[in-house]
Design a protein around this motif. Structure first.
Motif: not given
Lengths: 169, 385
Positions: A81, A87, B261-264
């Protein structure tokens, strides 16, 4: 200073005093009374902007803190990332915004109220202790341009309070 | 009062006429583009059923907490919840379009092992049975809250009973609506899942119902018999509630986004990829700016909330954004390249809405515009001085 037995009497007295032209006065009650603030011409708008600015400063600081940690101080690659992962930064930014807004609200309120105030002349009146129990007080201050020791006393008597006292100061 | 009644009568007739006309036009459109008709129909249906259900939810919330804001909108909420029988009727056409809408009804899709495992839940008979259960629960609560409120108008004392039923009613509503949102919307993309999805609908519906109530109360507040009963404080309370639900909606929408979004993960991310493909990004940005940012900033200001006229404008914006949000939730399932607008998107919404508004007005006129005999209401008015 006049002492009343019910909120309605006090409210009526405040309205009469304003009609009579007094402006520098304050009311002391053991409980919040609807309409009293309006009757005392008490509309402050300073606090909301202070809270808003406090909150915005908090938001910027909250985001800056995370930006500094993840981009400048410890640039660690987490799962590919970007370093500046906005976010993931939102929750903390939000929390710090609330924290700063709450602090500005409390501290701003105290500052605008002039609190803490260890001494106030009204405490010189012994009956004033009842203001935290079941009496409602209206105090017309001597700094009011229309104030006159004799005339004001006469006016207050016309309101039929339970008790009148002069506040030494 | 008579003047208002004639005005409402006329508006009711016009709405019904416009609605019927728009639906007929849409039916003609359905002959040429059956798929898009059902897609538009689903979006419109979710919007109008959301108003009815959100009103039922806010009504139960009001019975639970009895704030003075609730009494001025109670009759609007009740009338809106009485449109539920109509919404059941309007649900039936959707059953004809299951094959057009839901991929899990396709034989070839069922070759997929993941979907095979989901067939125990996602199959047509069970889908219909579940819808039946949801409607049964919603109708039951709507029926009793409306009847008890009406009987209280006649002089009975039922406040306590309504307060007692409101808690269980809210729980039942949140549970059934969660399942309904999974069935009707999430299963459009049967590989995807999100546990917060149902809550997003619950909050969206409550928000829409509040915005709608603000709109109606603002339109009626200057005329008898409501004139004089709606104070700046009521408007302020309703504005605060709108603000709270706008924030809650943003909170939930963002929570879902942040987690995915974090897990992706490959099962979850495509849902957002479709919703940000091409011009869909624009729709998403519009939602952030006008479903959250601008109502939020406007509602922060005390003046916006204390003037019913200003608050009404914010409410209209919120209602409009509810429709855009539903469009953004449903349509990318069929048009992953970018939004495709069809004239039926408007006519079906207007058609269903015209009839809904007509039934709403008919219900509204049938009862006094303020509830009678609620002891808590007298307490509130005495307190407000």
């Amino acid at each position: 200073m006049a002492e009343f037995e019910s909120p309605d009497d006090l409210l009526k007295a405040v309205r009469n005093a304003r009609e009579a032209g007094y402006h520098k006065m304050d009311a002391f009650t053991p409980l919040p009374i609807e309409g009293l603030a309006e009757a005392l011409e008490f509309h402050r708008i300073e606090l909301p902007p202070i809270v808003l600015v406090g909150g915005m400063i908090g938001g910027v600081l909250g985001y800056a803190l995370q930006y500094y940690i993840s981009v400048i101080a410890y640039p660690v690659n987490v799962g590919g990332r970007p370093l500046n992962s906005w976010p993931a930064f939102i929750p903390v930014t939000f929390e710090v915004t609330i924290l700063f807004a709450a602090f500005s609200a409390v501290l701003g309120m105290l500052a605008l109220n002039g609190l803490p105030q260890p001494y106030h002349p009204v405490f010189n009146v012994p009956e004033f202790a009842l203001a935290t129990r079941d009496r409602f007080f209206l105090c017309i201050e001597a700094t009011d341009p229309q104030f006159d020791t004799v005339e004001t006393r006469g006016f207050i008597e016309s309101l039929h309070p339970r008790h009148i006292s002069e506040v030494p100061h | 009062m008579n003047l208002l009644d004639t005005k409402l009568d006329r508006f009711q007739r016009q709405a019904f006429l416009a609605g019927t006309l728009a639906l007929l036009i849409s039916l003609v459109g359905a002959l040429f583009n059956r798929e898009h008709f059902f897609q538009s129909y689903l979006v419109a249906y979710l919007f109008w059923v959301g108003l009815a259900l959100g009103s039922l939810a806010v009504l139960m919330l009001h019975h639970l907490v009895a704030g003075s804001w609730g009494f001025v909108i109670q009759r609007f909420l009740e009338a809106a919840s009485r449109t539920l029988p109509l919404m059941i009727l309007l649900f039936l056409p959707l059953l004809l379009g299951l094959h057009e809408l839901y991929p899990w009804t396709h034989q070839e899709e069922l070759q997929n092992p993941v979907l095979q495992h989901k067939t125990a839940y996602l199959n047509v008979p069970f889908f219909i049975a579940r819808a039946f259960i949801y409607f049964f629960a919603w109708l039951t609560f709507a029926h009793f809250f409306n009847r008890w409120s009406w009987r209280q108008d006649q002089g009975e004392f039922l406040t306590k009973r309504m307060q007692l039923m409101a808690g269980p009613g809210l729980v039942a509503y949140v549970l059934t609506m969660t399942f309904a949102s999974v069935d009707w919307v999430m299963s459009l993309e049967p590989h995807w899942y999100s546990t917060i999805f149902g809550l997003k609908f619950v909050v969206g519906q409550a928000l829409a119902a509040l915005a709608f109530s603000v709109l109606v109360v603002a339109l009626l507040s200057k005329r008898q018999p409501l004139a004089g009963s709606v104070s700046a404080q009521h408007s302020h309370d309703l504005g605060n509630l709108l603000l709270a639900f706008v924030m809650l909606w943003a909170y939930i929408a963002f929570s879902q986004y942040l987690i995915i979004w974090s897990g992706n993960l490959p099962e979850e991310v495509p849902w957002y990829l479709r919703r940000t493909a091409g011009q869909w990004t624009l729709v998403a940005v519009v939602l952030i700016l006008f479903h959250f940012a601008s109502p939020f900033l406007l509602l922060l200001a005390r003046l916006t909330k204390r003037r019913l006229g200003t608050l009404m404008k914010v409410a209209v914006l919120v209602l409009l954004m509810r429709l855009v949000d539903l469009f953004w939730l449903v349509m990318p399932a069929f048009y992953p390249q970018g939004p495709v607008l069809h004239w039926m998107d408007f006519t079906v919404w207007i058609g269903m809405g015209g009839i809904w508004v007509a039934i709403f007005l008919k219900g509204l006129k049938a009862r006094p515009v303020l509830p009678l005999n609620d002891p808590r209401m007298e307490l509130q008015t005495a307190h407000a001085g």
